[in-house]
Design a protein around this motif. Structure first.
Motif, short mmCIF file in Angstrom:
data_model
loop_
_atom_site.label_atom_id
_atom_site.label_comp_id
_atom_site.label_asym_id
_atom_site.label_seq_id
_atom_site.Cartn_x
_atom_site.Cartn_y
_atom_site.Cartn_z
N UNK A 97 14.27 25.59 155.05
CA UNK A 97 14.20 24.22 155.57
C UNK A 97 14.22 24.22 157.10
N UNK A 98 15.02 25.09 157.71
CA UNK A 98 15.04 25.18 159.16
C UNK A 98 13.71 25.66 159.72
N UNK A 99 13.07 26.59 159.05
CA UNK A 99 11.76 27.08 159.50
C UNK A 99 10.73 25.96 159.48
N UNK A 100 10.76 25.19 158.40
CA UNK A 100 9.80 24.09 158.28
C UNK A 100 10.10 23.02 159.31
N UNK A 101 11.36 22.63 159.44
CA UNK A 101 11.72 21.54 160.33
C UNK A 101 11.50 21.90 161.80
N UNK A 102 11.88 23.07 162.20
CA UNK A 102 11.77 23.46 163.59
C UNK A 102 10.46 24.16 163.91
N UNK A 103 9.69 24.42 162.89
CA UNK A 103 8.38 25.04 163.10
C UNK A 103 8.45 26.48 163.54
N UNK A 104 9.37 27.21 162.99
CA UNK A 104 9.54 28.61 163.39
C UNK A 104 8.66 29.53 162.59
#
Length: 104
Positions: A97-104
């Motif tokens: 979810x962090x990858x998707x939200x922050x675009x990492x």
């Protein structure tokens, strides 16, 4: 002080009796002035001291053995929890979810 009194009155106290008197005083007992009586009292006091030490050790060991289980966990629940911890599903989901939200 005992030696000074003994020398002044002409009495001689041997080294063994001086040791007995010192040990009696270290245990909190007053000497009677008779070597045989004092040696018996010393032996009895030492035996009582040893018994008190053994009793104290026994009570300490019985208190240490008094382990009480507070929360008993079912083995199947424990196995399931261990399996989930190995898979780390929650951490992996948060990472995605962090990858998707922050675009990492």
């Amino acid at each position: 002080m005992i030696q000074a009194i003994g020398v002044a009155s002409g009495l001689s106290i041997d080294a063994e009796y001086l040791r007995i008197i010192q040990e009696l005083r270290s245990l909190g007992l007053n000497p009677s002035g008779n070597k045989t009586v004092d040696s018996q009292r010393l032996a009895q006091a030492k035996a009582e001291l040893i018994q008190r030490i053994y009793k104290k050790e026994e009570t300490n060991s019985t208190q240490e053995l008094g382990v009480q289980v507070i929360n008993q966990v079912d083995e199947s629940q424990y196995a399931q929890r261990a399996e989930m911890e190995e898979q780390r599903l929650g951490a992996m989901t948060v990472a995605e979810l962090n990858r998707i939200y922050f675009g990492l």
